[in-house]
Every structure is written in structure tokens, then in C-alpha cells.
Design a protein around this motif. Structure first.
Motif, PDB file in Angstrom:
ATOM      1  N   GLY A 143       0.814  -1.210   0.000  1.00  0.00           N
ATOM      2  CA  GLY A 143       0.000   0.000   0.000  1.00  0.00           C
ATOM      3  C   GLY A 143       0.846   1.258   0.000  1.00  0.00           C
ATOM      4  N   ILE A 144       2.119   1.129  -0.433  1.00  0.00           N
ATOM      5  CA  ILE A 144       3.041   2.266  -0.461  1.00  0.00           C
ATOM      6  C   ILE A 144       3.620   2.387  -1.866  1.00  0.00           C
ATOM      7  CG2 ILE A 144       5.127   3.287   0.518  1.00  0.00           C
ATOM      8  CD1 ILE A 144       4.702   1.577   3.005  1.00  0.00           C
ATOM      9  N   MET A 145       3.713   3.581  -2.345  1.00  0.00           N
ATOM     10  CA  MET A 145       4.213   3.847  -3.694  1.00  0.00           C
ATOM     11  C   MET A 145       5.721   3.630  -3.774  1.00  0.00           C
ATOM     12  SD  MET A 145       3.922   7.516  -5.622  1.00  0.00           S
ATOM     13  CE  MET A 145       4.377   7.773  -7.323  1.00  0.00           C
ATOM     14  N   TYR A 157       4.736  -0.419   7.952  1.00  0.00           N
ATOM     15  CA  TYR A 157       5.945  -1.023   7.381  1.00  0.00           C
ATOM     16  C   TYR A 157       7.232  -0.253   7.674  1.00  0.00           C
ATOM     17  CZ  TYR A 157       2.917  -4.236   4.881  1.00  0.00           C
ATOM     18  OH  TYR A 157       2.001  -5.227   4.572  1.00  0.00           O
ATOM     19  N   THR A 158       7.147   0.994   8.142  1.00  0.00           N
ATOM     20  CA  THR A 158       8.375   1.770   8.360  1.00  0.00           C
ATOM     21  C   THR A 158       8.697   2.019   9.827  1.00  0.00           C
ATOM     22  OG1 THR A 158       7.348   3.987   8.323  1.00  0.00           O
ATOM     23  CG2 THR A 158       7.907   2.991   6.190  1.00  0.00           C
ATOM     24  N   ARG A 159       7.764   1.773  10.706  1.00  0.00           N
ATOM     25  CA  ARG A 159       7.994   2.098  12.117  1.00  0.00           C
ATOM     26  C   ARG A 159       9.023   1.153  12.717  1.00  0.00           C
ATOM     27  NH1 ARG A 159       4.334   5.037  15.869  1.00  0.00           N
ATOM     28  NH2 ARG A 159       4.903   4.556  18.021  1.00  0.00           N
ATOM     29  N   ALA A 168      13.237   4.241   6.219  1.00  0.00           N
ATOM     30  CA  ALA A 168      12.964   3.906   4.826  1.00  0.00           C
ATOM     31  C   ALA A 168      12.953   2.390   4.661  1.00  0.00           C
ATOM     32  CB  ALA A 168      14.036   4.533   3.932  1.00  0.00           C
ATOM     33  N   ILE A 169      12.252   1.905   3.653  1.00  0.00           N
ATOM     34  CA  ILE A 169      12.223   0.467   3.375  1.00  0.00           C
ATOM     35  C   ILE A 169      12.706   0.224   1.942  1.00  0.00           C
ATOM     36  CG2 ILE A 169      10.443  -0.104   5.056  1.00  0.00           C
ATOM     37  CD1 ILE A 169       8.375  -0.031   2.800  1.00  0.00           C
ATOM     38  N   ASN A 170      13.190  -1.002   1.692  1.00  0.00           N
ATOM     39  CA  ASN A 170      13.847  -1.260   0.409  1.00  0.00           C
ATOM     40  C   ASN A 170      12.951  -1.888  -0.657  1.00  0.00           C
ATOM     41  OD1 ASN A 170      13.580  -3.855   1.312  1.00  0.00           O
ATOM     42  ND2 ASN A 170      15.732  -4.410   1.145  1.00  0.00           N
ATOM     43  N   ASP A 171      11.728  -2.321  -0.299  1.00  0.00           N
ATOM     44  CA  ASP A 171      10.904  -2.993  -1.311  1.00  0.00           C
ATOM     45  C   ASP A 171       9.431  -2.922  -0.928  1.00  0.00           C
ATOM     46  OD1 ASP A 171       9.735  -4.563  -3.233  1.00  0.00           O
ATOM     47  OD2 ASP A 171      11.049  -6.295  -2.946  1.00  0.00           O
ATOM     48  N   VAL A 172       8.689  -2.065  -1.620  1.00  0.00           N
ATOM     49  CA  VAL A 172       7.272  -1.903  -1.302  1.00  0.00           C
ATOM     50  C   VAL A 172       6.426  -3.023  -1.881  1.00  0.00           C
ATOM     51  CG1 VAL A 172       7.481   0.604  -1.148  1.00  0.00           C
ATOM     52  CG2 VAL A 172       6.819  -0.446  -3.330  1.00  0.00           C
ATOM     53  N   THR A 173       7.026  -3.934  -2.653  1.00  0.00           N
ATOM     54  CA  THR A 173       6.271  -5.076  -3.176  1.00  0.00           C
ATOM     55  C   THR A 173       6.417  -6.311  -2.295  1.00  0.00           C
ATOM     56  OG1 THR A 173       8.028  -5.995  -4.591  1.00  0.00           O
ATOM     57  CG2 THR A 173       6.676  -4.209  -5.507  1.00  0.00           C
ATOM     58  N   PRO A 204       9.348  -6.114   4.112  1.00  0.00           N
ATOM     59  CA  PRO A 204      10.482  -5.402   3.518  1.00  0.00           C
ATOM     60  C   PRO A 204      11.590  -5.141   4.541  1.00  0.00           C
ATOM     61  CG  PRO A 204       8.715  -3.865   4.003  1.00  0.00           C
ATOM     62  CD  PRO A 204       8.173  -5.236   4.296  1.00  0.00           C
ATOM     63  N   GLU A 205      12.805  -5.150   4.058  1.00  0.00           N
ATOM     64  CA  GLU A 205      13.948  -4.809   4.903  1.00  0.00           C
ATOM     65  C   GLU A 205      13.974  -3.301   5.109  1.00  0.00           C
ATOM     66  OE1 GLU A 205      18.852  -4.967   4.728  1.00  0.00           O
ATOM     67  OE2 GLU A 205      17.641  -6.197   3.361  1.00  0.00           O
ATOM     68  N   LYS A 206      14.296  -2.878   6.304  1.00  0.00           N
ATOM     69  CA  LYS A 206      14.367  -1.447   6.611  1.00  0.00           C
ATOM     70  C   LYS A 206      15.770  -0.916   6.355  1.00  0.00           C
ATOM     71  CE  LYS A 206      10.602  -1.229   9.985  1.00  0.00           C
ATOM     72  NZ  LYS A 206      10.112  -2.603   9.844  1.00  0.00           N
ATOM     73  N   ASP A 207      15.807   0.255   5.734  1.00  0.00           N
ATOM     74  CA  ASP A 207      17.062   0.966   5.538  1.00  0.00           C
ATOM     75  C   ASP A 207      17.296   1.802   6.791  1.00  0.00           C
ATOM     76  OD1 ASP A 207      19.294   2.142   4.518  1.00  0.00           O
ATOM     77  OD2 ASP A 207      18.259   3.423   3.087  1.00  0.00           O
ATOM     78  N   ASP A 208      18.524   1.832   7.245  1.00  0.00           N
ATOM     79  CA  ASP A 208      18.821   2.475   8.529  1.00  0.00           C
ATOM     80  C   ASP A 208      18.958   3.982   8.363  1.00  0.00           C
ATOM     81  OD1 ASP A 208      19.286   2.613  11.215  1.00  0.00           O
ATOM     82  OD2 ASP A 208      21.368   1.934  11.124  1.00  0.00           O
ATOM     83  N   ARG A 209      17.872   4.621   7.915  1.00  0.00           N
ATOM     84  CA  ARG A 209      17.951   6.057   7.661  1.00  0.00           C
ATOM     85  C   ARG A 209      16.577   6.716   7.781  1.00  0.00           C
ATOM     86  NH1 ARG A 209      20.303   9.309   2.323  1.00  0.00           N
ATOM     87  NH2 ARG A 209      20.760  11.221   3.471  1.00  0.00           N
ATOM     88  N   MET A 210      16.541   7.860   8.423  1.00  0.00           N
ATOM     89  CA  MET A 210      15.350   8.692   8.500  1.00  0.00           C
ATOM     90  C   MET A 210      15.762  10.103   8.106  1.00  0.00           C
ATOM     91  SD  MET A 210      12.854   9.571  11.754  1.00  0.00           S
ATOM     92  CE  MET A 210      13.877  10.913  12.399  1.00  0.00           C
TER      93      MET A 210
END
Length: 616
Positions: free
Chosen positions: A459-461, A563-565, A572-577, A581-587
């Protein structure tokens, strides 16, 4: 935010975050700070307590491109440069002044909201509370693990220095703190701002655009939205302005956008680059103009107005007349490249045109002329109608390359999250420039971005994707044609594809690479906590009053939260499909400065960040 429509007030600075070629290949200024406006509602002007300051006094005036130049004394014309006091190699002898006069009375932008039912109010306030809780959660994580640092690593609980080391998230988030009523946190952050030393940085090269939108915009927005009660914010804004002004010390006064500030401080001569991202040079106007308004210092407006004049001169000379290519030769002031987009690396140059018109009170026709000159080529070549299973009327903002030898324009049919600002831009332009037919275009652009959220597994672009262009006005869904495009788009070389038709290959790719129907490929599946989509959804809701856009925003927010919390904040996350998804260690700072601000504003009372009070 800056003031556009009332004769003063605060406009939310679009801090788009136009990222660069060698910095993630994404870019667009995102909204951050607020600045006063010159907009008026209905037929009567609404004045604020702090009207725009008068123009600087002048000793002499001479004609200059339908304006007057301000000729300053030699003492007045010597700015502080490059993080220290020093003489310029290419000083300006006379400065272009801010336009003066009675601001134009802009048409009302916001829908006239009536009294809401108790049930609707309860639902709205419940959603508002949820968004505020998310902000508080991420802000607490930043305070605990990255206080006064640029960015929070929101998985490990660490921090990074990416934008000068002056506390980008701290400064960029100030106006959001105020808007959400977090006054104690705001005042604690303002106190921390006093300790920022803007005379030095560990970075060898400063990104002038990023520094402008995150710091200069952050300080100015917070200063304005808090009613000028915290003078240190304006003082810090002036420090940033004086620092960055050194980047404009070039033979043609166009800035060095990736600036070796230490070399400049030591007296080295400099020139603008032959290859400069158009977003990085074309997206400085709002912040520098507002600084000029608040300080009565014509230098700041002069600096960015000279850029605008070059862009205006070049606008109809490019390979796609009316638009500017992604790459500009700033050394010579020419736009000869052949790639065009409203996505990353170009976006905010276009976005700022109607906003600058509002910020200047409509006192010069230049920005309106430039904006309206873009609309025909954008509509004809950049926006495309996308085929989709529901046969919805969707527009997507893409890019093209011009093959000048063959005389053809080659579209890429690629959508970007960064391009989702276009719906809001076209909607605002439709209202302030009395172009009602453009509202249909704005709606379809906003709906296109909502569609891209609704139709992934999370549900994320995604950051970047392709869709199939319609062949005719009817644009009925054609599954076979969709599969063929999926097959053509795939970059995989599989032995299993041997002997397959494009349609058969597309079926295999769609099933095995998680390509939802409607998308033809998803080359970048990340979600980086970006604000552009919710920004336009918010703007269009405020223009139309249609609740379906609030409901769409709620679906977007709940999906992003799910999915991002992290335990610390959001990442950030690496794959919205992928549903895991794996989380990227960055905000990045725009999560607090823009994304959550717009989610908050769409569920707040309509007078919070009213589009008839603020330039966002």
C-alpha cells in the motif's frame, strides 16, 4: 512556509529535496519552513501583524529589465562571504530590488468548509492524534540517539553527518513542532539552535541547494510561523544566507552548487559548473527572497533573481521549448542538454514558479509567464495517461529525451514519487492564475499517485516505476498489452525466456517478480519516507473539500506506519512489493519536516496551514 497571499504571514517553504546525480539520483525540495504570504481571501485583503518589510532604501535607480537596480554605496555592497569576512572577486555593483507596490489580490484557493458533523469530527481528530503520535515517536528517537546531528539512523540508533553537521533534522523540523503544538519541544530545539556554529563544517563540499532548503528554509519557516518571537532564528538564517552568498561569487553570479567553501574562504576564485542540476540552481528563490524581505537586504533577492533571469532567457531556446533540461551549463548560463523531467533533479525548479509569484505578491508578471509557458509542453510531452485495470482516469508525470538529429521526442513513461508534487502545483496554479480547466489535470495527477499507493503489496508507492501509456481517449484495460510491456521492460536474462513471446515473458515476470497489474516495471522499489504524494493529496483536499482525499491519506499513513515504524522512529524500506520489507537504517529530515506535517495538516482544522494564508 512563506507569505504569499495575505500581505504577510508564513509560507511553508517547499524544501524539496532535489537530490543529485551523485547523491542517490533523487531530488526534489520538500516542504519545510513557513514564510509569510501576500494572499487575500475572497475580495477583501487579510492583513497579518507583520506585513512584508519595505524595500531597501536606495541612493539611485536605473532601468534594468523592466525593474530598477538598487545602487548601493561601497560599504553596503560588501557582504560577509564564505563563512568569514572577505572581499569578493566579482562584486555586484548594483542590486536588483524586491518588487514594490500593492500586492495582487489572489482568488481564494481553499474550499469553503462548512460545519462538520460530530461523527466526522471524531474520526478526523482520531486520525490527527495518530499522526501526532507518530511524529512524537520519531522526534523522541531523534532526541535520544541523534540530538543536534543531521540524521537519525533509525534502526541502529545512531546518527550521521550528511548536510553540514549542523543538525539538519533539528532545524528542518522546527515548524512542524510549532504547528503540532509541541511548544516545549520547540523551545528546547530553539535553545539548541543557539549552539550551532555555522562558520565551519567537516564536509569539504557543501550542497548549496540542500543547505538552503533544510537550514535557511528551516530557520525562516520557524521564525515566521512562531510570529517572529524568537529572534535567534532570523539571526541564524542570516548566518546561513551570508555563508551561502559566497557561492555566488562567480563571473556570471550563478552559484557553485557543490561548493568548496574552504577554498572560497581562502580566496580562491571560482566558476559555476558546466554540468549543474537544474533543481539545485533553480530552487533557491523562495528562501533567499524571504530572507531579503525580512532583512531589507537586497543582496539575497538579487542573487536568486539573476538565476531566474537566465532561466527566463533560456526557456524558449531549449531542445524542448518551454522546459529546462535536467542538466544546465551554469558556467555559460546555457541549457543545451536533451533530457527533461519534472521528477528528480528538476522538480522544484518548476514547483517554485507559482510559489514565488505568491511570495512576491504578484508584483511582477515574470514568474507567472514562466509557469504558464511550461504548461503546454508539460501537458503534451511529460504527463501521460496510464492504462490501469479499473479504467480510472490517471495521469503520471514522466520524462523524455529529445533526439535532435532525428527530430523526435522519446518518452520513458516512468513515474517517480518525487514527481507527485505536480498535482498540488497544477492545482494551486489553476486557482491563483484562474485556469479552472487545469483542475482536471491536477485531479488526475493526484489520483495517479494515490493509485500507485493503493496497488502495491504494502500500500506504499515505489520510488520509481513504469506504466503502460494509453493508446486512445477510451483507454480500456488490455491485459495482453500490459503483459507485453512487462516482458519488454524486464532487464532479466533468463534461459526460461527462450522461445517465449513478450506476453509470455511478461506473465512469468509479473508472477515471479511481484509486478502488480498496471505497473509494467518497478526499477526502484524503495520508499524513502517521502512527502510529495501526501503533499499533493493535502493540497487537493483543501482545494476541493472532497473527503475521499482524507480517506486516501489515511490509507497511505497507516500503510507507511505499518511497514516503516521501528522501536526508535521510522525508517525507509527497500521494497514496497514485499510484505516483509527490509528497513534501511535512515530517517531523512523531511519525514518530520514535511511528510508528517502534511499528514497532520490534512486531518487538522482547515485553518491550520490554510492555503489562503501560507505558501507551502
Amino acid at each position: 512556509m512563506f507569505p504569499p497571499r495575505r500581505k504577510s504571514t508564513v509560507l511553508a517553504l517547499a524544501c524539496c529535496i532535489a537530490f543529485s546525480l551523485w547523491f542517490f539520483n533523487r531530488v526534489r525540495p520538500t516542504i519545510g519552513p513557513l514564510l509569510p504570504s501576500t494572499h487575500q481571501q475572497s475580495n477583501s485583503p487579510r492583513l497579518t501583524s507583520n506585513p512584508a518589510p519595505p524595500a531597501p532604501s536606495v541612493s539611485k535607480q536605473t532601468p534594468y529589465n523592466d525593474r530598477d537596480e538598487v545602487l548601493l554605496s561601497s560599504a553596503e555592497a560588501k557582504p560577509d562571504t564564505a563563512a568569514g569576512k572577505g572581499s569578493e572577486h566579482y562584486p555586484v555593483k548594483s542590486f536588483i530590488p524586491l518588487p514594490t507596490g500593492t500586492p495582487v489580490q489572489f482568488p481564494r484557493i481553499q474550499y469553503s468548509f462548512g460545519t462538520e458533523s460530530q461523527e466526522a469530527k471524531a474520526e478526523r481528530e482520531e486520525r490527527l492524534t495518530a499522526v501526532k503520535e507518530s511524529f512524537v515517536h520519531s522526534w523522541a528517537g531523534y532526541k535520544k540517539y541523534a540530538w543536534k546531528k543531521d540524521e537519525l539512523a533509525s534502526v541502529r540508533g545512531y546518527h550521521s553527518t550528511t548536510f553540514g553537521g549542523w543538525g539538519a533534522t533539528l532545524v528542518d523540523s522546527l515548524d512542524s513542532l510549532w504547528i503540532m503544538g509541541l511548544k516545549e519541544d520547540f523551545e528546547e530545539a530553539v535553545k539548541a539552535v543557539e549552539d550551532i556554529d555555522l562558520s565551519t563544517t567537516k564536509l569539504e563540499v557543501l550542497n548549496v541547494f540542500e543547505t538552503t532548503i533544510r537550514y535557511l528554509g528551516g530557520f525562516l519557516g520557524a521564525y515566521d510561523v512562531s510570529g517572529g518571537k524568537y529572534p535567534v532564528l532570523l539571526e541564524k538564517a542570516k548566518e546561513v544566507g551570508n555563508l551561502l552568498y559566497g557561492a555566488f561569487d562567480t563571473p556570471n553570479r550563478l552559484p557553485v552548487t557543490r561548493w568548496d567553501w574552504e577554498a572560497a574562504k581562502k580566496g580562491a576564485k571560482q566558476e559555476a559548473f558546466e554540468s549543474t542540476l537544474i533543481a539545485e540552481i533553480g530552487s533557491l528563490t523562495l528562501e533567499f527572497t524571504r530572507l531579503a524581505q525580512l532583512t531589507n537586504d537586497a543582496r539575497y533577492f538579487d542573487a536568486v533573481q539573476r538565476i531566474t533571469d537566465v532561466l527566463h532567457e533560456e526557456q524558449n531556446k531549449t531542445a524542448l521549448p518551454g522546459l529546462w533540461p535536467v542538466i544546465m551549463d551554469a558556467k555559460r548560463g546555457k541549457c543545451t542538454d536533451v533530457g527533461f523531467t519534472l521528477g528528480g533533479m528538476a522538480d522544484s525548479t518548476y514547483e517554485y514558479l507559482p510559489k514565488q509569484h505568491m511570495l512576491l505578491g504578484g508584483l511582477t508578471p515574470q514568474y507567472r509567464k514562466m509557469y504558464e509557458a511550461t504548461l503546454s509542453p508539460i501537458t503534451k510531452h511529460i504527463f501521460f495517461r496510464a492504462m490501469n485495470p479499473g479504467n480510472e482516469k490517471l495521469l503520471v508525470s514522466s520524462g523524455v529525451r529529445v533526439n535532435q538529429n532525428a527530430g523526435v521526442i522519446v518518452p520513458d513513461y516512468e513515474g517517480q514519487h518525487l514527481g507527485c508534487f505536480t498535482g498540488g502545483m497544477v492545482g494551486i496554479g489553476a486557482k491563483i492564475f484562474d485556469r479552472p480547466d487545469d483542475l482536471k489535470t491536477a485531479r488526475q495527477l493526484v489520483d495517479g499517485c494515490i493509485w500507485a499507493y493503493n496497488h502495491t503489496q504494502t500500500g506504499i508507492m515505489p520510488e520509481r516505476f513504469h506504466m503502460v501509456p494509453c493508446r486512445d481517449d477510451e483507454c480500456k484495460w488490455d491485459k495482453g498489452r500490459w503483459l507485453k510491456f512487462v516482458g519488454i521492460r524486464t532487464d532479466k536474462i533468463e534461459s526460461i525466456f527462450q522461445g517465449m513471446t513478450d506476453e509470455e515473458k511478461g506473465r512469468w515476470v509479473a508472477e515471479n517478480q511481484r509486478i502488480p497489474q498496471g505497473f509494467s516495471s518497478i526499477p526502484d522499489r524503495r520508499y524513502l519516507l517521502r512527502p510529495e504524494a501526501i503533499e499533493s493529496v493535502f493540497v487537493f483536499y483543501r482545494i476541493t473539500g472532497e473527503k475521499k482525499y482524507q480517506d486516501a491519506a489515511w490509507r497511505m499513513f497507516t500503510a507507511i506506519e505499518r511497514y516503516t515504524r521501528t522501536e526508535i522512529a521510522n525508517a525507509a524500506i527497500n521494497d514496497v512489493t514485499s510484505t516483509d520489507p527490509e528497513k534501511d537504517d535512515r530517517m531523512e529530515s523531511f519525514w518530520l519536516a514535511e511528510t508528517l506535517k502534511y499528514f497532520y495538516a490534512i486531518f487538522a482544522d482547515p485553518e491550520v496551514l490554510s492555503l489562503d494564508e501560507y505558501v507551502l
